[in-house]
Design an enzyme around this catalytic site. Structure first.
Site, PDB file in Angstrom:
ATOM      1  CG  ASN A 191      -1.193   8.555   3.265  1.00  0.00           C
ATOM      2  OD1 ASN A 191      -1.687   7.534   2.774  1.00  0.00           O
ATOM      3  ND2 ASN A 191      -0.561   9.459   2.538  1.00  0.00           N
TER       4      ASN A 191
ATOM      5  CG  HIS B  23      -8.028  -3.854  -1.161  1.00  0.00           C
ATOM      6  ND1 HIS B  23      -9.060  -2.956  -1.285  1.00  0.00           N
ATOM      7  CD2 HIS B  23      -6.919  -3.094  -0.954  1.00  0.00           C
ATOM      8  CE1 HIS B  23      -8.603  -1.715  -1.172  1.00  0.00           C
ATOM      9  NE2 HIS B  23      -7.303  -1.762  -0.973  1.00  0.00           N
TER      10      HIS B  23
ATOM     11  CG  HIS C 154      -1.429   5.409  -0.211  1.00  0.00           C
ATOM     12  ND1 HIS C 154      -2.098   5.818   0.915  1.00  0.00           N
ATOM     13  CD2 HIS C 154      -2.296   4.594  -0.878  1.00  0.00           C
ATOM     14  CE1 HIS C 154      -3.316   5.285   0.941  1.00  0.00           C
ATOM     15  NE2 HIS C 154      -3.451   4.528  -0.134  1.00  0.00           N
TER      16      HIS C 154
ATOM     17  NE  ARG D  79      -3.960   1.969   2.308  1.00  0.00           N
ATOM     18  CZ  ARG D  79      -4.207   2.772   3.350  1.00  0.00           C
ATOM     19  NH1 ARG D  79      -3.533   2.615   4.481  1.00  0.00           N
ATOM     20  NH2 ARG D  79      -5.125   3.695   3.260  1.00  0.00           N
TER      21      ARG D  79
END
Ligand code: HEM
Ligand code: NAG
Ligand code: NAG
Ligand code: NAG
Ligand code: NAG
Length: 323
Positions: free
Chosen positions: A97, A198, A72, A68
């Site tokens: 975040n 996910h 990001h 992740r």
């Protein structure tokens, strides 16, 4: 050599080929390549890999957190480690975040090993990219050859506002998700593929509460079970697995969950809710290999977003601070 002493006395033809040569050299040095550290830091890739294997053995969820982190990073200013810079206006403090993104310490520890091995050579941006690949592989995913292009450099800025705007919210509908990825040059198909991330990791009650209490396209028993650890009020930070079947295996059960109306986030279930992406979800549920192969390609494309190369940016000594 024809390019020594670049003066007006050079014949016209030589000048032209010099310019061409300089142009080509510039192009080559501004491209990512799989061999970027082969001479300057030959052990870089194996150092990252061992550190990731150790981190994932210690805590399997860390593999998810590092994947992740890569996403990001790339979605805000490109894959430039801007997400790692500390400071009140840094991306770390943006809504998606803050108290959510993890893995900074693992990156710091890899960086300090690499600074000992070859000071000033390996960028934080490349470490984040390698860490994501090695994490997926450590959790049993993408067993095919997954080459990582290298040579990214680190940003000197971090943009909290951009992180708030450009990272997709879990409350988006399908069109919102598609356009969020389109803004980064990624197709709807690649959005569905990358969402397969996910299949590992966890989410906080605050991002799925609305779904488990109020949505109708959810398996009722699944909703009830999730409600046990995510009350209507309080418990915002209580965690649930994004893929309850196999939360620490990088497999295709994420898509099976969607077909069974067991997507945890609103945004997850949007991918299988009677819309244009249903068929791709079914295809990935039926064919794990096609998911894994597409995932590698989509990650390679994501990790190419607005990279800094050549002499742009810098190689940070400490991933949290500009030099
Ligand atoms: C499609 C749009 C996406 C949305 C709306 C979204 C949203 C979220 C949210 C809300 C969480 C839980 C955060 C928390 O509760 O603290 C999460 C977790 C996670 N996301 Fe996404 N995500 C998306 C796409 C992606 C992509 C493209 C990747 C990677 C390629 C990714 C990888 C992960 C991972 C691995 C976790 C678990 C992290 C952990 O356990 O620490 N996500 N995501
Ligand atoms: C981030 O989380 C910390 C700790 O909960 C909180 O004190 C801070 O206000 C939050 N920052 C932002 C910008 O929301
Ligand atoms: C930060 O991002 C926002 C939104 O994308 C943009 O408008 C702004 O110019 C950026 N700030 C800097 C300093 O680049
Ligand atoms: C669900 O919908 C009801 C009625 O619209 C609303 O009052 C409530 O705040 C919503 N959210 C949850 C978590 O129940
Ligand atoms: C990466 O970006 C460069 C420059 O924009 C482009 O030439 C190249 O084809 C891209 N590679 C991939 C794998 O997307």
């Amino acid at each position: 050599m024809a390019c020594d002493g670049f003066t007006s006395s050079i014949p016209k033809a030589a000048t032209k080929s010099c310019l061409l040569l300089l142009f080509l050299v510039g192009m080559v040095s501004a491209q990512l390549s799989t061999t970027f550290y082969d001479k300057s830091c030959p052990r870089a890739l194996s150092i990252v890999k061992s550190a990731i294997i150790a981190a994932v053995l210690k805590e399997p969820r860390m593999g998810a957190s590092l994947l992740r982190l890569n996403f990001h990073d790339c979605f805000v200013q490109g894959c430039d480690a801007s997400v790692l810079l500390d400071g009140i206006n840094g991306e770390k403090t943006a809504l998606p975040n803050n108290n959510s993104l993890r893995g900074y310490d693992v990156i710091d520890s890899i960086k300090s090993q690499l600074e000992k091995e070859c000071p000033g050579v390996v960028s934080c941006a490349d470490i984040v990219t390698l860490a994501a690949r090695d994490s997926v592989v450590a959790l049993g995913g993408a067993s095919w050859q997954w080459q990582v292009l290298l040579g990214r450099r680190d940003s000197t800025t971090s943009n909290k506002t951009a992180a708030n705007i450009e990272l997709p919210s879990p409350f988006l509908d399908l069109n919102g998700l598609i356009s969020s990825f389109a803004n980064k040059g990624l197709t709807a198909k690649e959005m569905v593929t990358l969402s397969g991330a996910h299949t590992i990791g966890k989410a906080r009650c605050i991002v799925f509460r609305e779904r488990i209490y109020n949505e109708t396209n959810i398996d009722p028993l699944f909703a009830k079970v999730r409600q046990l650890n995510c009350p209507r009020t309080g418990g915002d930070d209580n965690l649930a697995p994004l893929d309850a079947i196999s939360p620490i295996a990088f497999d295709n059960y994420y898509y099976e969950n969607l077909v069974n109306k067991k997507g945890l986030l609103h945004s997850d279930q949007e991918l299988f809710n009677g819309g244009s992406t249903d068929s791709q979800v079914i295809a990935y549920k039926l064919n794990p290999n096609s998911f894994q192969q597409d995932f590698i390609k989509a990650m390679q494309k994501m990790n190419n977003i607005s990279v800094l190369t050549g002499n742009r940016g810098q190689i940070r000594e400490n991933c949290r601070k500009v030099n």
